[in-house]
Design an enzyme around this catalytic site. Structure first.
Site, PDB file in Angstrom:
ATOM      1  N   TYR A  53       0.836  -1.191   0.000  1.00  0.00           N
ATOM      2  CA  TYR A  53       0.000   0.000   0.000  1.00  0.00           C
ATOM      3  C   TYR A  53       0.881   1.254   0.000  1.00  0.00           C
ATOM      4  O   TYR A  53       1.627   1.510   0.939  1.00  0.00           O
ATOM      5  CB  TYR A  53      -0.931   0.029   1.208  1.00  0.00           C
ATOM      6  CG  TYR A  53      -2.011  -1.045   1.207  1.00  0.00           C
ATOM      7  CD1 TYR A  53      -2.307  -1.774   0.060  1.00  0.00           C
ATOM      8  CD2 TYR A  53      -2.735  -1.329   2.356  1.00  0.00           C
ATOM      9  CE1 TYR A  53      -3.299  -2.749   0.065  1.00  0.00           C
ATOM     10  CE2 TYR A  53      -3.732  -2.295   2.365  1.00  0.00           C
ATOM     11  CZ  TYR A  53      -3.995  -3.006   1.214  1.00  0.00           C
ATOM     12  OH  TYR A  53      -4.969  -3.987   1.220  1.00  0.00           O
ATOM     13  N   PRO A 205     -16.580  -3.556   0.555  1.00  0.00           N
ATOM     14  CA  PRO A 205     -18.029  -3.662   0.779  1.00  0.00           C
ATOM     15  C   PRO A 205     -18.828  -2.639  -0.020  1.00  0.00           C
ATOM     16  O   PRO A 205     -20.030  -2.828  -0.235  1.00  0.00           O
ATOM     17  CB  PRO A 205     -18.167  -3.423   2.288  1.00  0.00           C
ATOM     18  CG  PRO A 205     -16.976  -2.597   2.648  1.00  0.00           C
ATOM     19  CD  PRO A 205     -15.867  -3.121   1.778  1.00  0.00           C
ATOM     20  N   GLY A 208     -15.752  -0.339  -4.413  1.00  0.00           N
ATOM     21  CA  GLY A 208     -14.914   0.743  -4.922  1.00  0.00           C
ATOM     22  C   GLY A 208     -15.663   2.056  -5.090  1.00  0.00           C
ATOM     23  O   GLY A 208     -15.239   2.924  -5.857  1.00  0.00           O
ATOM     24  N   GLY A 209     -16.780   2.216  -4.380  1.00  0.00           N
ATOM     25  CA  GLY A 209     -17.604   3.419  -4.479  1.00  0.00           C
ATOM     26  C   GLY A 209     -18.875   3.206  -5.269  1.00  0.00           C
ATOM     27  O   GLY A 209     -19.772   4.061  -5.271  1.00  0.00           O
ATOM     28  N   LEU A 210     -18.991   2.060  -5.944  1.00  0.00           N
ATOM     29  CA  LEU A 210     -20.156   1.773  -6.776  1.00  0.00           C
ATOM     30  C   LEU A 210     -21.457   1.860  -5.992  1.00  0.00           C
ATOM     31  O   LEU A 210     -22.481   2.325  -6.515  1.00  0.00           O
ATOM     32  CB  LEU A 210     -20.009   0.372  -7.386  1.00  0.00           C
ATOM     33  CG  LEU A 210     -21.157  -0.112  -8.268  1.00  0.00           C
ATOM     34  CD1 LEU A 210     -21.163   0.634  -9.592  1.00  0.00           C
ATOM     35  CD2 LEU A 210     -21.041  -1.621  -8.522  1.00  0.00           C
ATOM     36  N   LEU A 211     -21.434   1.439  -4.727  1.00  0.00           N
ATOM     37  CA  LEU A 211     -22.661   1.332  -3.934  1.00  0.00           C
ATOM     38  C   LEU A 211     -22.848   2.501  -2.972  1.00  0.00           C
ATOM     39  O   LEU A 211     -23.541   2.384  -1.962  1.00  0.00           O
ATOM     40  CB  LEU A 211     -22.649   0.008  -3.162  1.00  0.00           C
ATOM     41  CG  LEU A 211     -22.550  -1.242  -4.042  1.00  0.00           C
ATOM     42  CD1 LEU A 211     -22.345  -2.493  -3.199  1.00  0.00           C
ATOM     43  CD2 LEU A 211     -23.793  -1.395  -4.924  1.00  0.00           C
ATOM     44  N   GLY A 213     -24.130   5.472  -3.982  1.00  0.00           N
ATOM     45  CA  GLY A 213     -25.162   6.360  -4.498  1.00  0.00           C
ATOM     46  C   GLY A 213     -24.672   7.342  -5.541  1.00  0.00           C
ATOM     47  O   GLY A 213     -25.460   8.101  -6.110  1.00  0.00           O
ATOM     48  N   LYS A 214     -23.377   7.304  -5.838  1.00  0.00           N
ATOM     49  CA  LYS A 214     -22.802   8.250  -6.801  1.00  0.00           C
ATOM     50  C   LYS A 214     -22.880   7.754  -8.241  1.00  0.00           C
ATOM     51  O   LYS A 214     -22.718   8.526  -9.176  1.00  0.00           O
ATOM     52  CB  LYS A 214     -21.330   8.515  -6.455  1.00  0.00           C
ATOM     53  CG  LYS A 214     -21.097   9.133  -5.080  1.00  0.00           C
ATOM     54  CD  LYS A 214     -19.615   9.266  -4.801  1.00  0.00           C
ATOM     55  CE  LYS A 214     -19.349   9.825  -3.421  1.00  0.00           C
ATOM     56  NZ  LYS A 214     -17.878   9.894  -3.130  1.00  0.00           N
TER      57      LYS A 214
END
Length: 322
Positions: A53, A205, A208-211, A213-214
């Site tokens: 990382y 979870p 990657g930001g899909l869930l 709302g954007k």
């Protein structure tokens, strides 16, 4: 905060694990420390990291964060991906594992890791070689328990059989990808974990930001992993994922719950999950994830949300006889 037992280890971990992949990347040191403090205020005692990382900087920052509370923290790191140009600075050979763990311990400023994950499968190295090295590290006290990420269920099961037969330390935690859009772990990995009493800390979870709302079929933000990072663009490239995201965002809006909160609460509700890994770029972005702790996800509610996505077929593909 609810604390759960990690597999057979007896270790009590918070029901959310904080992932530090943003430390030293999207989040500078000051913001990273602020998120760490906020996570600790919420009761999180479980922090996940990896040697790759931000080229080791994440470990360095996390090490400074835990300096005055190390014994209260359940700490992880990982080994496998390349950490340099040399041909041997990668993989799961004994040579690389032994060198990599020393480097991680130095960056983290600690004498041991609670969990040490093999970060991916290495087809060039026999499992016996890898497992023996991890067992030696456990006997030396440099790691408390071996763990595994991004292996298939058959690979994990084979490794557990080898470890049992040879009297080696077994994997005590699995780290798979798992979210409403990506449910492959439900087929074999999560049932394996339940059967063998292995802890599970699932990553991504929010997809990657899909869930969050954007994202919808017709709308994407200008910034974010799904529009900026090649691996995420490829991972969620199928338009069907955006259909799921849109339906899920509408569902969350109708119930006046932030989509990120609901997405994480849904993952938390699976009986095999010990703790989803949450992460953020800043404290403000972290808050909806922490709010998942306040959600009482009933079985009926989980079924409603699950119906918004595609359930993967069973391992034997004989669903008509279930």
């Amino acid at each position: 905060m609810e604390y759960r037992t990690l597999g057979k280890t007896g270790i009590q971990v918070s029901s959310l694990c904080f992932g530090t992949m943003s430390f030293g990347g999207p989040a500078d040191e000051a913001e990273s420390k602020a998120m760490f403090r906020r996570a600790r205020e919420a009761g999180i005692n479980f922090f996940d990291c990896a040697n790759v990382y931000n080229k080791g900087v994440s470990e360095e920052i996390l090490g400074r964060c835990i300096a005055d509370c190390r014994d209260e923290i359940v700490l992880t790191s990982k080994v496998n991906f390349p950490v340099g140009q040399d041909v041997n600075q990668r993989g799961l050979s004994r040579r690389h594992i032994m060198l990599a763990v020393e480097q991680s311990l130095k960056r983290l400023g600690t004498d041991r890791l609670d969990l040490y994950f093999v970060h991916h499968f290495d087809p060039r190295t026999p499992m016996e070689e890898t497992l023996r090295a991890l067992d030696d590290l456990q006997r030396q006290g440099k790691i408390l328990h071996p763990a595994v990420s991004n292996w298939s269920a058959w690979q994990i099961a084979k490794a557990q059989g080898i470890a049992d037969k040879a009297g080696l330390a077994r994997f005590e935690c699995i780290q798979p990808m798992y979210n409403l859009a990506k449910r492959q772990a439900e087929v074999e990995i999560l049932p394996l974990a339940e059967s063998e009493q292995i802890g599970v800390i699932s990553y991504s979870p929010l997809g990657g930001g899909l869930l969050t709302g954007k994202y919808t079929k017709d709308r994407k933000p200008e910034q974010g992993r799904l529009v900026e990072q090649k691996n995420y663009i490829q991972r969620y490239g199928d338009p069907a994922y955006y259909d799921i995201a849109e339906k899920f965002a509408e569902y969350a809006l109708e119930r006046e719950v932030h989509p990120a909160t609901l997405a994480i609460a849904w993952v938390m509700s699976h009986p095999a999950i010990t703790a989803p890994i949450i992460g953020a770029r800043n404290v403000e972005q972290l808050e909806p994830s922490l709010a998942a702790l306040e959600i009482n996800m009933t079985e009926e509610w989980r079924k409603e949300i699950s119906a918004l996505s595609i359930e993967p077929p069973p391992a034997t593909d004989r669903s008509e006889e279930r």
